[in-house]
Design a protein around this motif. Structure first.
Motif, mmCIF file in Angstrom:
data_model
loop_
_atom_site.group_PDB
_atom_site.id
_atom_site.type_symbol
_atom_site.label_atom_id
_atom_site.label_comp_id
_atom_site.label_asym_id
_atom_site.label_seq_id
_atom_site.Cartn_x
_atom_site.Cartn_y
_atom_site.Cartn_z
ATOM 1 N N ARG A 191 0.820 -1.218 0.000
ATOM 2 C CA ARG A 191 0.000 0.000 0.000
ATOM 3 C C ARG A 191 0.849 1.261 0.000
ATOM 4 N N HIS A 192 2.022 1.207 0.602
ATOM 5 C CA HIS A 192 2.823 2.411 0.827
ATOM 6 C C HIS A 192 3.264 3.077 -0.467
ATOM 7 N N ASP A 193 3.680 2.275 -1.425
ATOM 8 C CA ASP A 193 4.240 2.797 -2.672
ATOM 9 C C ASP A 193 3.425 2.230 -3.838
ATOM 10 N N PRO A 194 2.736 3.089 -4.597
ATOM 11 C CA PRO A 194 1.865 2.583 -5.674
ATOM 12 C C PRO A 194 2.595 1.744 -6.713
ATOM 13 N N ARG A 195 3.903 1.948 -6.909
ATOM 14 C CA ARG A 195 4.642 1.201 -7.925
ATOM 15 C C ARG A 195 5.008 -0.215 -7.468
ATOM 16 N N SER A 196 4.894 -0.470 -6.179
ATOM 17 C CA SER A 196 5.334 -1.770 -5.669
ATOM 18 C C SER A 196 4.530 -2.922 -6.252
ATOM 19 N N LEU A 197 3.215 -2.741 -6.381
ATOM 20 C CA LEU A 197 2.386 -3.791 -6.965
ATOM 21 C C LEU A 197 2.881 -4.168 -8.353
ATOM 22 N N GLU A 198 3.157 -3.155 -9.165
ATOM 23 C CA GLU A 198 3.620 -3.395 -10.535
ATOM 24 C C GLU A 198 4.976 -4.098 -10.555
ATOM 25 N N ILE A 199 5.885 -3.652 -9.707
ATOM 26 C CA ILE A 199 7.234 -4.222 -9.694
ATOM 27 C C ILE A 199 7.211 -5.678 -9.240
ATOM 28 N N VAL A 200 6.452 -5.956 -8.190
ATOM 29 C CA VAL A 200 6.379 -7.326 -7.695
ATOM 30 C C VAL A 200 5.714 -8.231 -8.731
ATOM 31 N N ALA A 201 4.637 -7.750 -9.343
ATOM 32 C CA ALA A 201 3.951 -8.558 -10.352
ATOM 33 C C ALA A 201 4.881 -8.873 -11.524
ATOM 34 N N ALA A 202 5.628 -7.873 -11.986
ATOM 35 C CA ALA A 202 6.524 -8.078 -13.124
ATOM 36 C C ALA A 202 7.680 -9.005 -12.790
ATOM 37 N N SER A 203 8.117 -8.988 -11.536
ATOM 38 C CA SER A 203 9.268 -9.810 -11.135
ATOM 39 C C SER A 203 8.921 -11.281 -10.992
ATOM 40 N N GLY A 204 7.653 -11.560 -10.662
ATOM 41 C CA GLY A 204 7.258 -12.938 -10.382
ATOM 42 C C GLY A 204 7.713 -13.430 -9.030
ATOM 43 N N ALA A 205 8.214 -12.520 -8.185
ATOM 44 C CA ALA A 205 8.710 -12.916 -6.865
ATOM 45 C C ALA A 205 7.557 -13.155 -5.900
ATOM 46 N N PRO A 206 7.697 -14.116 -4.993
ATOM 47 C CA PRO A 206 6.715 -14.255 -3.924
ATOM 48 C C PRO A 206 6.706 -13.003 -3.050
ATOM 49 N N VAL A 207 5.551 -12.697 -2.464
ATOM 50 C CA VAL A 207 5.429 -11.497 -1.647
ATOM 51 C C VAL A 207 4.644 -11.798 -0.384
ATOM 52 N N VAL A 208 5.099 -11.229 0.730
ATOM 53 C CA VAL A 208 4.387 -11.309 2.001
ATOM 54 C C VAL A 208 3.621 -10.010 2.187
#
Length: 369
Positions: free
Chosen positions: A204-221
């Motif tokens: 929630r803190h950084d709007p770009r984080s969703l995009e970056i995590v989705a593009a990376s394919g990395a697991p997220v907590v």
């Protein structure tokens, strides 16, 4: 009128045999539940509560109105779901048994170990080596303290703290997570070799984080915290802390899915100690099995936290080992897939003894005829 439904396990057993086979394994792990409470909430107030055994769950769900029945059925499926392993480079983390995540804070002001490893790369790597040798499955690297009233950190400084450590850890083949809520830090850490994103703001803190995590394919907590950018601990007002946190985590899970993050890449953390009173924390810990109904693996993080001091004559952070291990075992009993801790060796030893007891429970009834 807003109605929501919750299927909460309320009686845990050591094995299905302990209840004549009338129990289900929670999330494909080593925790089993034999009785459940079906709750219906209307405009934030619980209006219905039914309790029954596992064999009666399908009939109870079928009796609900269609919209509630669909959600309750999904939760029933989720409670019995087997989670896929998590890939971390060359390492694979199986989630059918609990894992330990070791904490490495490269900060000057973390509540427990601030300053111990900041600008001390050799000390940090020695500490990581000891955690890995003791049985840590993942090392969680953080460059910003998220304790109450901690000073904000410029993202450039955060990157300078975490990236060199991650690069050296990556060379060892360790599974690494980056504990950050800033997209630039997340991107730099993933490029340096981190495998998992651990975001205390649930992206929630950084709007770009969703995009970056989705593009990376990395697991997220995705961790629950009630506050906004300035103070994650603010606005901790709940009508029912367990169900409110459940609803918030469901919303963040759905936001992550909508952003293109795969379901099998999402883990959830109820956020013990973030914007929650002692009573809130205790209620959440006692209700941990409910969160399996969201269909994602659960990370539990209560190591050395303030609630332990509150229950033990204000013991300082470095004297909270007993409480930390107790809470970790409570999380294992509830079927949590991963516990995040400072004291890896002690926690792993406790986990192995608990695991021995749980394995033995599977054969305790084999001689009955």
């Amino acid at each position: 009128m807003n109605e929501t439904v919750y299927l909460r396990p309320i009686a845990l057993t050591e094995s299905p045999q302990a209840d004549d086979g009338a129990a289900v394994r929670l999330a494909g792990g080593l925790a089993c539940a034999s009785r459940f409470a079906l709750l219906v909430r209307q405009d934030g107030r619980i209006v219905s509560r039914q309790v029954f055994g596992a064999s009666d769950v399908p009939a109870a769900i079928a009796a609900l109105p269609d919209a509630l029945a669909a959600e309750a059925s999904a939760q029933w499926t989720n409670l019995r779901k087997n989670h896929a392993p998590i890939g971390c480079g060359e390492r694979v983390l199986r989630l059918d048994q609990p894992l330990v995540m070791g904490i490495l804070n490269v900060t000057p002001d973390s509540f427990s170990d601030g300053g111990q490893f900041l600008d001390k790369p050799e000390a940090a790597l020695d500490h990581v080596a000891a955690m890995l040798a003791a049985g840590a499955a993942v090392i969680d690297v953080g460059g910003e303290s998220t304790r109450p009233n901690a000073a904000a950190v410029w993202e450039g400084d955060e990157i300078k703290r975490v990236v060199p450590v991650i690069e050296r850890l990556a060379a060892t083949g360790a599974a690494i997570s980056i504990d950050s809520r800033r997209s630039s830090v997340i991107a730099a850490a993933l490029a340096a070799g981190a495998h998992i994103v651990n975001d205390v703001s649930a992206l929630r803190h950084d709007p770009r984080s969703l995009e970056i995590v989705a593009a990376s394919g990395a697991p997220v907590v995705l961790m629950h915290a009630p506050g906004g950018a300035d103070d994650l601990h603010a606005d901790g007002h709940y009508r029912d802390v367990v169900l409110d946190v459940f609803d918030d985590l469901r919303a963040r899970r759905d936001a992550a899915l909508a952003a293109g993050i795969a379901s099998d890449k999402i883990l959830l953390d109820p956020g013990i100690g973030f914007g929650k009173t002692l009573a809130d924390n205790l209620a959440l810990i006692n209700a941990l099995p409910l969160f399996h109904a969201l269909g994602q693996p659960i990370l539990f993080a209560a190591s050395r936290k303030r609630m332990i001091g509150a229950l033990s004559n204000e013991a300082p952070a470095h004297q909270r080992l007993g409480g930390s291990v107790t809470l970790a075992i409570k999380a294992l009993e509830a079927g949590c897939q991963m516990v995040r801790v400072h004291d890896v060796a002690d926690t792993v030893q406790a986990l192995r003894v608990w695991r021995g007891l749980r394995d033995a429970a599977l054969t305790d009834f084999s001689q009955l005829v």
